[in-house]
Scaffold this motif. Structure first.
Motif, short mmCIF file in Angstrom:
data_model
loop_
_atom_site.label_atom_id
_atom_site.label_comp_id
_atom_site.label_asym_id
_atom_site.label_seq_id
_atom_site.Cartn_x
_atom_site.Cartn_y
_atom_site.Cartn_z
N LEU A 294 1.07 -1.06 -0.04
CA LEU A 294 0.00 0.03 0.05
C LEU A 294 0.90 1.29 -0.23
O LEU A 294 0.55 2.22 -0.80
CB LEU A 294 -0.91 -0.06 1.22
N LYS A 295 1.97 1.44 0.95
CA LYS A 295 2.73 2.51 0.91
C LYS A 295 3.38 2.89 -0.53
O LYS A 295 3.62 3.81 -0.85
CB LYS A 295 3.89 2.36 2.01
N ALA A 296 3.95 1.76 -1.02
CA ALA A 296 4.46 2.17 -2.44
C ALA A 296 3.54 2.60 -3.46
O ALA A 296 3.90 3.42 -4.56
CB ALA A 296 5.14 0.87 -2.93
N LYS A 297 2.32 2.28 -3.35
CA LYS A 297 1.05 2.68 -4.32
C LYS A 297 1.02 4.04 -4.19
O LYS A 297 0.88 4.90 -4.98
CB LYS A 297 -0.14 1.90 -4.12
N LYS A 298 0.83 4.53 -2.57
CA LYS A 298 0.33 5.90 -2.44
C LYS A 298 1.64 6.74 -2.82
O LYS A 298 1.44 7.92 -3.17
CB LYS A 298 0.33 6.19 -0.95
#
Length: 302
Positions: A294-298
């Motif tokens: 999720l962090k990489a996507k944000k």
């Protein structure tokens, strides 16, 4: 979940790569289930990589393949191949051949994303957030739930299970090594070098420890073809592309999804049952992998 290069436009294929990889990698059990009754494990793998070499050889000869620029790059690629293929595949096959249930071997190897995440900061300079650590732990819990009904702790020798732990560290270290030293390798020449390294390793080991007998049954031919085409050329290539464009911890988290996917494939092909605990475990594993990525996507959409 996005594993795209910063300099490349996002395409449907790039977006689907993680899903395709998980599905292809999870079908590797088909080769062991169908092939091992007719051939010893090291001979099986030596033959597999020998076929890979023969298929790749004309491609290398008749295309303008880019080779590594330095001799040390040949060495790095070979070492990565020995870890990713020789260590991981060899010791998983040997562990199962020693009587360790596939569920226990799968659970042991399933710790791999946690090891990669723990070492990625030191070796690759990657940062793993608290949310990602929670996701990694959830993924491991999900894997345990999926294979829970297959666990039989009374089976398998201590030696056999130790082989699964060797396979675990081989794939974990191999993932980090590939990311650090071989991420930008040419896929054609890089795979070719790794096929040679793995093939020679398995051939030498089979000469020492096995008889080399092969019963060419139809199931073995199918299993061999599946492992060569789908795993060696398909799944492994996708894994290297994912490592090229994504963080090692993020890519490794995808391995949590392979036991659930394997269970689904086994349900349709071999009528293996899926209990409520396994189904819940699949959901937990998916949530865990989502939290890791999720962090990489944000960061990409900010």
């Amino acid at each position: 979940m996005k594993f795209t290069a910063a300099t490349s436009p996002e395409t449907p294929f790039l977006m689907a790569m993680p899903i395709i990889f998980v599905f292809l990698w999870s079908t590797g059990f088909i080769g062991a289930k169908l092939g091992l009754p007719y051939v010893e494990p090291l001979t099986f793998l030596a033959t597999r990589f020998g076929i890979c070499f023969l298929i790749m050889l004309p491609v290398i000869l008749f295309t303008k393949t880019k080779w590594p620029a330095r001799w040390q790059d040949f060495g790095h690629i070979s070492v990565s191949g020995l870890l990713m293929h020789g260590g991981y595949l060899g010791f998983v096959f040997l562990s199962i051949d020693q009587g360790v249930p596939a569920g226990i071997s799968s659970l042991i190897v399933g710790i791999q994303p946690l090891i990669v995440a723990a070492l990625a900061g030191v070796l690759l300079g990657e940062t793993v957030s608290r949310r990602q650590w929670i996701g990694l732990l959830l993924g491991l819990v999900g894997v345990f739930m999926v294979v829970f009904n297959k666990l039989s702790l009374g089976q398998g020798t201590t030696f056999g299970m130790s082989l699964s732990f060797i396979a675990l560290f081989s794939i974990a270290i191999g993932t980090l090594y590939q990311k650090k030293f071989c991420a930008q390798m040419n896929l054609k020449s890089g795979n070719f070098i790794q096929f040679i390294a793995a093939g020679l390793y398995f051939y030498a080991m089979s000469l020492i420890f096995e008889d080399g007998n092969i019963v060419w049954h139809g199931e073995l031919v199918f299993a061999m073809g599946w492992l060569v085409v789908v795993l060696s050329f398909g799944a492994v290539t996708l894994l290297y592309l994912l490592l090229r464009t994504g963080a090692a911890a993020n890519v490794s988290s995808l391995f949590y999804l392979t036991p659930p996917c394997t269970a689904i494939v086994a349900y349709f092909l071999f009528d293996e049952t899926l209990g409520p605990v396994s189904l819940l475990g699949m959901a937990v594993a998916v949530v865990g992998v989502a939290l890791v990525n999720l962090k990489a996507k944000k960061a990409k959409t900010a």
